[in-house]
Motif scaffolding. Structure first.
Motif, short mmCIF file in Angstrom:
data_model
loop_
_atom_site.label_atom_id
_atom_site.label_comp_id
_atom_site.label_asym_id
_atom_site.label_seq_id
_atom_site.Cartn_x
_atom_site.Cartn_y
_atom_site.Cartn_z
N GLY A 277 0.83 -1.19 0.00
CA GLY A 277 0.00 0.00 0.00
C GLY A 277 0.86 1.25 0.00
N TYR A 278 0.28 2.37 0.41
CA TYR A 278 0.98 3.65 0.40
C TYR A 278 0.58 4.44 1.63
CZ TYR A 278 -3.36 6.03 -0.74
OH TYR A 278 -4.63 6.53 -0.68
N SER A 279 1.35 5.47 1.95
CA SER A 279 1.04 6.40 3.03
C SER A 279 1.68 7.74 2.71
CB SER A 279 1.55 5.87 4.38
OG SER A 279 1.33 6.82 5.41
N ALA A 280 0.94 8.82 2.90
CA ALA A 280 1.44 10.18 2.72
C ALA A 280 0.80 11.07 3.77
CB ALA A 280 1.13 10.69 1.31
N ILE A 313 7.00 16.44 5.57
CA ILE A 313 6.17 15.65 4.67
C ILE A 313 6.80 14.25 4.58
CG2 ILE A 313 5.35 15.36 2.31
CD1 ILE A 313 5.28 18.37 2.03
N LEU A 314 5.99 13.23 4.88
CA LEU A 314 6.44 11.84 4.86
C LEU A 314 5.60 11.08 3.85
CD1 LEU A 314 6.52 11.31 8.74
CD2 LEU A 314 8.40 12.09 7.29
N ALA A 315 6.24 10.40 2.90
CA ALA A 315 5.51 9.66 1.87
C ALA A 315 6.31 8.42 1.49
CB ALA A 315 5.27 10.53 0.64
N GLY A 316 5.59 7.30 1.30
CA GLY A 316 6.27 6.07 0.92
C GLY A 316 5.32 4.90 0.78
N VAL A 317 5.89 3.70 0.81
CA VAL A 317 5.12 2.47 0.62
C VAL A 317 4.95 1.77 1.97
CG1 VAL A 317 5.86 2.18 -1.75
CG2 VAL A 317 7.21 1.17 0.09
N THR A 318 3.87 0.98 2.07
CA THR A 318 3.59 0.19 3.27
C THR A 318 3.41 -1.28 2.88
OG1 THR A 318 1.19 0.53 3.11
CG2 THR A 318 2.48 2.15 4.39
#
Length: 321
Positions: A277-280, A313-318
């Motif tokens: 998944g993703y998270s931002a 700002i934090l963004a990436g994959v989960t």
């Protein structure tokens, strides 16, 4: 007559048994959703482990003023009342860029009891950048120079979450609301070989927080969190202060310090394919340091105040299991 009577009784008995079998309720055939639950009994249970790996970009703002309760109060004074005082201003024009890694471990999440919400959260973030600095005084300014600085965040917190499923079909939509208690750290440091005017600060402190996640669909969850920091005083770190340099984080401005801090976070996350998944999200972190007593800097005879703010700002994959 006797033989014909026996055959007649046997015929009646056979008809009665057949009729009972026809009237008896038949077991319902499982629906596709029920079949999927039987094939994967853990499909409708919250994940035991979720990890996040991504990029972090952080902007920092810092100000320190002597003898006042806020930077705005000092800046509103007439210029003649500010001459000769050492003040500190720092605002990063470009973000400190780095990596961020997090893990959420809930080993009892599949238990059919309230203990399923007990878990542990871990976090680590490290960003870096080269910053152009210049020292300005009433008598002049130094030449501009580049200074390498790092921003490091880490912590571990015990957590309790109440999980709820908003899914109405065979696909679960897990959300939660919870609380956390643990220890966090934030260290803004500069290269040791340069006497840098950057405001170096090390903090290590207990913290309490709340977090919530509300799913709108499988690919979209709204997430929010808030934390309160308990005495996040500067000059504190998990490792020992071997050279005593962290004492200056307090002594420059006063004899003692009392600090408060908080953080707020808002973002989106979701599942895309299988466990991936993703998270931002956006995170705002703020500290207020109140100094008392005489410091070593000019004008800090009666302490003062410093304000330290981080916008990330934090963004990436989960990945979830």
């Amino acid at each position: 007559m006797k033989a014909s009577g026996r055959w007649m009784c046997l015929a009646v008995l056979t008809s009665t048994v057949a009729l009972a079998q026809e009237e008896a309720p038949r077991p319902e055939e499982p629906t596709p959703a029920a079949a999927s639950r039987e094939e994967a009994p853990g499909a409708r249970l919250p994940p035991r482990l979720r990890v996040f790996l991504g990029a972090a970009g952080t902007w920092r703002g810092y100000c320190a003023r002597p003898g006042v309760s806020s930077c705005a109060v000092y800046d509103a004074r007439p210029p003649e009342q500010r001459i000769g005082d050492d003040t500190v201003d720092f605002n990063s024009t470009v973000p400190y860029v780095g990596i961020s890694a997090e893990a959420e471990v809930f080993p009892l999440a599949h238990w059919p009891s309230l203990l399923r919400g007990v878990g542990l959260t871990l976090a680590y973030q490290r960003s870096f950048a080269k910053t152009v600095v210049q020292v300005s005084t009433p008598v002049g300014s130094t030449p501009e120079r580049e200074v390498f600085a790092t921003d490091t965040v880490y912590g571990a917190m015990l957590a309790y979450r109440y999980f709820f499923d908003l899914g109405t079909t065979g696909t679960p939509l897990w959300g939660y609301g919870g609380i956390r208690l643990g220890a966090l750290a934030r260290e803004f440091d500069a290269e040791e070989s340069v006497e840098s005017p950057l405001p170096v600060v090390h903090r290590f402190y207990p913290a309490v927080g709340v977090d919530v996640s509300v799913p709108l669909m499988r690919a979209v969850r709204i997430q929010g969190a808030g934390q309160l920091f308990l005495r996040p005083d500067p000059g504190q770190a998990l490792r020992e202060d071997e050279d005593g340099s962290r004492l200056a984080e307090v002594r420059d401005y006063g004899e003692s310090v009392s600090s408060i801090g908080w953080a707020a976070e808002l973002g989106v996350a979701g599942d895309l394919w299988g466990p991936l998944g993703y998270s931002a999200r956006f995170r705002l972190e703020h500290y207020v340091d109140r100094f008392s007593g005489a410091g070593t800097r000019r004008g800090w005879a009666e302490g003062g105040l410093a304000q330290d703010t981080y916008s990330s700002i934090l963004a990436g994959v989960t990945a979830s299991w």
